[in-house]
Design a protein around this motif. Structure first.
Motif, short mmCIF file in Angstrom:
data_model
loop_
_atom_site.label_atom_id
_atom_site.label_comp_id
_atom_site.label_asym_id
_atom_site.label_seq_id
_atom_site.Cartn_x
_atom_site.Cartn_y
_atom_site.Cartn_z
N PRO A 51 0.84 -1.20 0.00
CA PRO A 51 0.00 0.00 0.00
C PRO A 51 0.88 1.25 0.00
O PRO A 51 1.97 1.26 0.56
CB PRO A 51 -0.79 -0.10 1.31
CG PRO A 51 -0.55 -1.46 1.84
CD PRO A 51 0.69 -1.98 1.23
N GLU A 52 0.34 2.23 -0.60
CA GLU A 52 1.11 3.47 -0.73
C GLU A 52 0.49 4.55 0.11
O GLU A 52 -0.74 4.68 0.18
CB GLU A 52 1.10 3.93 -2.18
CG GLU A 52 2.51 4.29 -2.70
CD GLU A 52 2.43 4.72 -4.15
OE1 GLU A 52 2.30 3.81 -4.98
OE2 GLU A 52 2.44 5.94 -4.39
N VAL A 53 1.35 5.37 0.75
CA VAL A 53 0.83 6.51 1.52
C VAL A 53 0.66 7.68 0.56
O VAL A 53 1.64 8.15 -0.03
CB VAL A 53 1.81 6.88 2.66
CG1 VAL A 53 1.36 8.14 3.36
CG2 VAL A 53 1.91 5.73 3.65
N THR A 54 -0.58 8.09 0.42
CA THR A 54 -0.89 9.07 -0.64
C THR A 54 -0.56 10.50 -0.27
O THR A 54 -0.61 11.40 -1.10
CB THR A 54 -2.37 9.00 -1.02
OG1 THR A 54 -3.13 9.12 0.19
CG2 THR A 54 -2.68 7.65 -1.67
N THR A 55 -0.27 10.72 1.03
CA THR A 55 0.01 12.11 1.40
C THR A 55 1.47 12.47 1.19
O THR A 55 1.91 13.54 1.60
CB THR A 55 -0.34 12.34 2.88
OG1 THR A 55 0.18 11.23 3.66
CG2 THR A 55 -1.82 12.43 3.09
N ASP A 56 2.21 11.60 0.55
CA ASP A 56 3.60 11.96 0.24
C ASP A 56 3.70 12.32 -1.24
O ASP A 56 4.49 11.77 -2.00
CB ASP A 56 4.54 10.78 0.56
CG ASP A 56 4.48 10.39 2.00
OD1 ASP A 56 4.55 9.16 2.28
OD2 ASP A 56 4.37 11.29 2.86
N TYR A 75 -1.06 16.11 -2.87
CA TYR A 75 -1.46 16.48 -1.51
C TYR A 75 -0.95 17.85 -1.17
O TYR A 75 -1.59 18.59 -0.42
CB TYR A 75 -0.95 15.43 -0.50
CG TYR A 75 -1.56 15.59 0.87
CD1 TYR A 75 -0.76 15.93 1.96
CD2 TYR A 75 -2.94 15.48 1.05
CE1 TYR A 75 -1.33 16.10 3.20
CE2 TYR A 75 -3.51 15.65 2.30
CZ TYR A 75 -2.70 15.97 3.38
OH TYR A 75 -3.26 16.15 4.62
N ARG A 98 7.66 15.15 0.56
CA ARG A 98 7.49 14.95 2.01
C ARG A 98 7.92 16.17 2.79
O ARG A 98 7.25 16.59 3.73
CB ARG A 98 8.29 13.73 2.47
CG ARG A 98 7.56 12.43 2.12
CD ARG A 98 8.23 11.23 2.71
NE ARG A 98 7.94 11.10 4.15
CZ ARG A 98 8.23 10.05 4.89
NH1 ARG A 98 8.87 9.03 4.33
NH2 ARG A 98 7.93 10.01 6.16
#
Lengths: 462, 227, 101
Positions: free
Chosen positions: C32-37, C41, C81
């Protein structure tokens, strides 16, 4: 055979001690390491889980207040305010499709709600680690809350490695320590066993060396040395007796035998035979008397008479002795004086003391010159009871006084007087049995024999 | 007297029985524990000479205990090679009346056995002892012979008392040491002889008939001299 | 993740973790990928910042402005980030400023 040798190793006390030490150290080390790990690395996990749980509580309140829309807004706010950049949220519909959040899809490994999972995630092209928990919402929605723990997990890894290494080192030290303990154990025992070996080999002068620390091993060594002293003394006594038997008993035995043989070969009448037999009987009685005396001394030295000790007044038996020998003294022209207090109590055996004093008085009367005086005096002093028998005869020269109490000792002056030489040996044995002493002094001229007995009965070695 | 001798050593037993018979007594002999107990229980004796070590499973002390438990009070002289004080005490505690260690002089045995048998018969509290013309007043502690008062020191008095209580019997030196001075060891020197000789000076010398007789190889006795 | 310590100890630990997740390590594309990076965003956060500035009564603190510009710049440069972090910080300052009377 291997199992037998393994058990044999455990029969060594040194190995058991060392193994116990090592085991205790290792277990203590492991317990400490485990505690430290729980307090540090464990704490990191617990903090993360607490944060997630608190988050979940907050979000569920938002859902309760304003339903789905409020929850979505809340998630968006939290993400926007996540300065630490570590929050992970995913709100999914009943078919696990994404509703909102910062995870692109529901992780397949997170199958059940209410449990913490560790999840690998991608962040800007790099692998990271998250700790997550899923929550089931009404209407079939699923909420996943988590925290990025990659840094923490690195820390935890460091700690775990360090503690495991520490444990290895502790085990290594325990192992070394075990050898050291075993070495100490063996060294202490070896001094005892070496002494014992030397003694078994015949060298009775060996004693266990003391370290001077006064500890339990020194106390044990002292006890063993005392026992060895006693054994040496008893063996010396046996040796003396054996020598003496060779010397002093063979003579009367030989004499009796000669008389009988002579009579059987040369007697010319029944009367001759009769008298030879009578004399031989007397000789044998004399020998029996010597043996009785020897046995008595041995019995006293063995210490078993101590069991019959009691509080006794010495004056009646000693007065009896004085009375008994007064007549003998008078018959020889010797004056026997008795200076006795009314009562003197000791803890001991009255009959033995009576016999010892009788021996001393007998000697005194025997060796006093014609017209001389012998005295029997009893005094109570701080150290104990002193029984003093004095005569003014030839006495014992200073250099012979040490030997005088040996069995069968007969001084030069006594060569021609009747007696077996056992009297003083018996007095000495009685003195030692009671925890007291016998002193032989010069009465200028003559001998002063002082028998000192403790009033309460001390503990002693014979 | 009827005396039972329980002794397994043939030589010792023969010696004792012969000696007793020569002394005018009737002697029975048993050489093992079972027979000894049987005889002791089934026939009346004036005294029993009992060896401690006996074959047959029943030793001397057991016989003694059995007799005493049946209220049999026949005087018993224990013979034993075991000389130490503990053994002596054990023997006397089991019910023995006297204890003689081996080897012993026959005269000693005879004197003690005869003294034993006498013990049962006399007594009741006595205030006076009389032998021939010798009188001893036990209460006033006074001695008279032919009416004349004799001055005696306490030890001489006790010695004479013992002889008088055993008048006519042989009293050995050992018995005197034990009975008068409570002395249980052999003093080597002839202390008793000296005391008896002094007693004689006072009791016999001034009077025509000597009462204190020396019995060769045995001891003394108090009686008028027989012709 | 690099360790100065032997892999003999760390690898079993990692393997344990990975089996918990039940994932095949090599199948990277399924994580799974963290979309807020992401730059996307960044844009969302910028919108939020704008909204707050418009709604604010007072002029925004200078720090907030600086952080917003930095963040925007970093996002443009591809350092998502870092940019996201600065924008979040700016948001916080603005929120706090908005709460004070």
């Amino acid at each position: 055979m291997a199992s037998r040798s393994r058990f044999a190793a455990f029969q060594s006390a040194g190995i058991r001690f060392a193994a116990t030490y090592a085991g205790l150290l290792a277990v203590s080390g492991a317990a400490l390491a485990l505690f430290l790990w729980w307090a540090t690395a464990g704490l990191l996990d617990r903090q993360t889980e607490a944060a997630i749980t608190t988050d979940a509580l907050g979000l569920s309140e938002r859902w309760a207040d304003g339903g789905l829309r409020a929850l979505v807004a809340a998630i968006g706010d939290r993400l926007a305010g996540n300065i630490d950049d570590d929050a992970v949220y995913l709100l999914a519909d009943p078919s696990y499709g994404q509703v909102t959040g910062n995870l692109d899809r529901w992780p397949p490994s997170v199958r059940e709600a209410g449990q913490f999972y560790e999840l690998q995630v991608m962040r800007a092209g790099m692998r990271s680690l998250a700790r997550v928990q899923a929550y089931d919402l009404p209407q079939g929605y699923h909420l996943l809350i988590g925290r990025d723990v990659v840094v923490r997990s690195q820390l935890r890894q460091l700690l775990t490695d360090a503690l495991l290494w520490a444990l290895v080192i502790v085990c290594g030290l325990a192992w070394i320590g075990a050898f050291v303990v075993r070495g100490m154990f063996r060294r202490t025992l070896s001094s005892v066993s070496q002494t014992a070996l030397a003694i078994a080999g015949g060298d009775l002068t060996q004693r266990v060396p003391l370290t001077g620390r006064g500890d339990e091993f020194d106390q044990l060594a002292e006890v063993i040395n005392d026992m060895l002293d006693r054994i040496a003394r008893l063996m010396e006594g046996v040796r003396q007796v054996s020598n003496a038997i060779a010397h002093d008993l063979r003579t009367p035995i030989a004499r009796a035998r000669t008389r009988l043989e002579d009579a059987s070969l040369h007697a010319e009448s029944a009367a001759d035979l009769h008298s030879a037999i009578e004399r031989a009987t007397a000789d044998l009685d004399g020998i029996v008397g010597v043996f009785q005396a020897l046995l008595r001394i041995s019995e006293i030295e063995a210490g078993s008479r101590r069991a019959a000790f009691d509080r006794v007044d010495l004056i009646p038996p000693l007065a009896g002795v004085a009375e008994l020998y007064e007549a003998v003294a008078e018959a020889r022209g010797v004056t026997l004086m008795a200076d006795l207090p009314a009562h003197v109590t000791i803890f001991g055996d009255a009959a033995l003391v009576q016999q010892a004093v009788a021996n001393l008085v007998d000697n005194a009367v025997k060796f006093s010159p014609d017209g001389g005086t012998a005295t029997l005096a009893v005094r109570v002093l701080a150290g104990g009871v002193e029984i003093e028998v004095t005569d003014h005869g030839p006495g014992i020269p200073a250099e012979e006084r040490q030997k005088a109490t040996q069995r069968f000792y007969r001084g030069e002056a006594a060569r021609h007087t009747p007696g077996s030489g056992l009297g003083l040996a018996l007095v000495q044995a009685v003195a030692q049995l009671h925890g007291g002493t016998l002193r032989l002094e010069d009465a200028v001229p003559g001998l002063r024999a002082v028998l000192v007995l403790p009033q309460s009965g001390g503990v002693q070695t014979v | 007297m009827r005396i039972l001798v329980v002794e397994d050593d043939k030589d010792v037993a023969g010696f004792v029985v012969r000696g007793l018979k020569e002394a005018g007594h009737v002697a029975e002999h048993a050489d093992n524990g079972r027979d000894g107990l049987f005889l002791a229980v089934s026939e009346p004796f004036d005294a029993i000479v009992l060896d401690r070590m006996l074959p047959g499973g029943i030793d001397g002390l057991k016989i003694l205990e059995t007799l005493r438990s049946q209220q049999n009070l026949t005087p018993v002289l224990i013979l034993s090679a075991l000389a130490d004080v503990n053994e002596r005490v054990k023997g006397l505690k089991a019910g023995g009346d006297d204890y003689l260690t081996k080897p012993f002089a026959f005269a000693e045995l005879l004197a003690r056995v005869e003294a034993l048998s006498r013990r049962g018969k006399t007594e009741g509290p006595t205030t006076k002892l009389v032998v021939e013309d010798l009188e001893m007043d036990l209460l006033a502690r006074q001695v008279k012979r032919s009416g004349q008062k004799i001055d005696l020191q306490p030890r001489e008095f006790r010695l004479l008392e013992y002889l008088m209580r055993h008048a006519g019997q042989v009293v050995t030196r050992t018995m005197l040491l034990e009975g008068v001075w409570d002395y249980h060891f052999d003093p080597q020197t002839n202390v008793i002889d000296v005391h008896v000789s002094r007693l004689r000076q006072k009791v016999d010398k001034p009077f025509p008939v000597p009462l204190i007789q020396t019995i060769r190889n045995a001891g003394y006795t108090l009686r008028a001299e027989r012709a | 993740m690099s360790h100065p310590l032997p892999h003999a100890i760390t690898t079993p630990v990692l393997l344990c973790l990975l089996t918990l997740t039940g994932r095949n390590v090599l199948a990277q594309d399924r994580l799974p990928e963290v979309t807020t990076d992401s730059a996307a965003y960044c844009t969302k956060l910028l919108d939020r910042v704008q909204q707050l500035r418009l709604a604010a009564s007072a002029p925004p603190p200078r720090e907030a402005i600086a952080l917003t510009e930095e963040g925007q710049h970093m996002c443009d440069e591809g350092l998502a980030r870092g940019g996201v972090m600065r924008l979040r910080q700016a948001l916080r300052i603005l929120l706090r400023a908005g709460e004070e009377p």
